[in-house]
Design an enzyme around this catalytic site. Sequence first.
Site, PDB file in Angstrom:
ATOM      1  CG  HIS A 206      10.822   1.547  14.859  1.00  0.00           C
ATOM      2  ND1 HIS A 206       9.702   2.272  14.539  1.00  0.00           N
ATOM      3  CD2 HIS A 206      11.138   1.910  16.135  1.00  0.00           C
ATOM      4  CE1 HIS A 206       9.361   3.033  15.560  1.00  0.00           C
ATOM      5  NE2 HIS A 206      10.220   2.819  16.540  1.00  0.00           N
TER       6      HIS A 206
ATOM      7  CD  GLU B 235       9.224   6.053  17.472  1.00  0.00           C
ATOM      8  OE1 GLU B 235       8.048   5.722  17.258  1.00  0.00           O
ATOM      9  OE2 GLU B 235      10.008   5.361  18.131  1.00  0.00           O
TER      10      GLU B 235
ATOM     11  CG  HIS C  41       4.519   8.575  17.657  1.00  0.00           C
ATOM     12  ND1 HIS C  41       3.881   8.091  18.779  1.00  0.00           N
ATOM     13  CD2 HIS C  41       5.571   7.758  17.435  1.00  0.00           C
ATOM     14  CE1 HIS C  41       4.530   7.034  19.225  1.00  0.00           C
ATOM     15  NE2 HIS C  41       5.554   6.796  18.407  1.00  0.00           N
TER      16      HIS C  41
ATOM     17  CG  HIS D 248       4.779   2.350  15.536  1.00  0.00           C
ATOM     18  ND1 HIS D 248       3.904   3.408  15.568  1.00  0.00           N
ATOM     19  CD2 HIS D 248       5.792   2.690  16.373  1.00  0.00           C
ATOM     20  CE1 HIS D 248       4.346   4.348  16.373  1.00  0.00           C
ATOM     21  NE2 HIS D 248       5.505   3.937  16.863  1.00  0.00           N
TER      22      HIS D 248
ATOM     23  CG  ASP E  13       3.928  -7.027  20.244  1.00  0.00           C
ATOM     24  OD1 ASP E  13       2.846  -6.853  19.638  1.00  0.00           O
ATOM     25  OD2 ASP E  13       4.367  -6.227  21.097  1.00  0.00           O
ATOM     26  N   GLY E  14       1.609  -9.682  19.110  1.00  0.00           N
ATOM     27  CA  GLY E  14       0.390 -10.131  19.751  1.00  0.00           C
ATOM     28  C   GLY E  14      -0.169  -9.146  20.753  1.00  0.00           C
TER      29      GLY E  14
ATOM     30  CG  ASP F 272       8.414   0.512  18.738  1.00  0.00           C
ATOM     31  OD1 ASP F 272       9.408   1.260  18.869  1.00  0.00           O
ATOM     32  OD2 ASP F 272       7.270   0.832  19.121  1.00  0.00           O
TER      33      ASP F 272
ATOM     34  N   GLY G  69       6.758   0.773  23.507  1.00  0.00           N
ATOM     35  CA  GLY G  69       7.556  -0.125  22.680  1.00  0.00           C
ATOM     36  C   GLY G  69       7.196  -1.564  22.971  1.00  0.00           C
TER      37      GLY G  69
END
Length: 398
Positions: free
Chosen positions: A59, A125, A191, A212, A244-245, A270, A306
């Site tokens: 993704h 997506e 989503h 996600h 990614d935090g 993403d 993203g």
Amino acid sequence: MSADRIVLSGARLVLPGGVVEDGRLAVEGTRIAGLGGATSAGDLDLTGYTVVPGFVDLHVHGGGGASYASGIAEEALKAARTHLEHGTTTTMASTVTGEIDEVARQAAVLSELVEDGVLAGVHFEGPFISRNRCGAHRPDLLRDPDPALVRKLVDAARGHARMVTLAPELPGGLESVRMLADLGVIAAVGHTDSDYARTLEAIEAGATVATHLFNGMPGIAHRAPGPIVALLEDERVTVELINDGVHLHPSVLGLAYGTAGASRVALITDAMGAAGMGDGLYPLGPLQVEVRDGVAMLADGSSIAGSTLTLDAAFKRSVTVNGLTLGQAVESLSAAPARLLGLADTVGSLETGKNADLVVVDSESYDLVAVMRGGRWITGAEWLVPRAGQPATGSVRR
């Protein structure tokens, strides 16, 4: 040593059966030719480094200032190259919500790059997602997942559509999930404003991925578990996570691993066009995104748009911050997504006969040092130094 044979020795190798210290790996042509054996002159000395299989990203929307949703082949090549240089040796191109005909045109362009071996497939997506959970997708362009419209996009990809994200609670959602499963295309729940029961129905209809997980869907409530619990508890579902935090608190990522296990987690980026770039303004399909301090937000500040993540950074964070073992990290960054895409015979692990797709990282810092795809060094060649006795053909030394 022949020109098309490279032997790496002294490295820590993360293999399907465990971690091997002071390992040896031979590459011939585009494939891994063997593992083990005695070190010899001319081997590439990787003492102090760790070798893992190339990463597989299910993704990703762009990188290097370029977007897959542009419908321009040169931009798609730039995006793919950016992520390749960060260790993603197998990548799917993800589109974003747009007019159906425009997304179909983009899919046709991306399919040519699949046929050229640059991409592993196309992921749609949107636009078949919930207005209540649309995030960085234009609400006025969203559509119900009418099977005829879904099929139009799948057909536009000329056999290279690999995944479609949709909200199963919308009219046509379950029918489209069944159709996608019959076509051999992954149906992903994302989503979505779906509840627990409808999500279970989608899984029974053939949905096998959570797009996600946690992001773009209702949270968990004690009397309304929602889609998250349904997707986590079913062993048939692979859950995407963005490590990614920003998108997930570490404890939430830990919850997902504790429930699903590494073999059912696919760490994704993403990423949009700002990946590998700096702060600034970037397009994401028809929307404008502003990146500040590496965080991508819609320009109006209404939603995360993203990420700017690359998978080498996700690998490092997984091991150094989240405490995953090297085996768990490799499972989620390489093996699990490769299995999901049906590519496990050629990529996703370090095994004899598989593609020589390798990522070399520093064994202490876990910073990326070099990338090989199909037996060819993509980055790191400037540090290649052999063991004494042979002319240089490749080994990482700085």
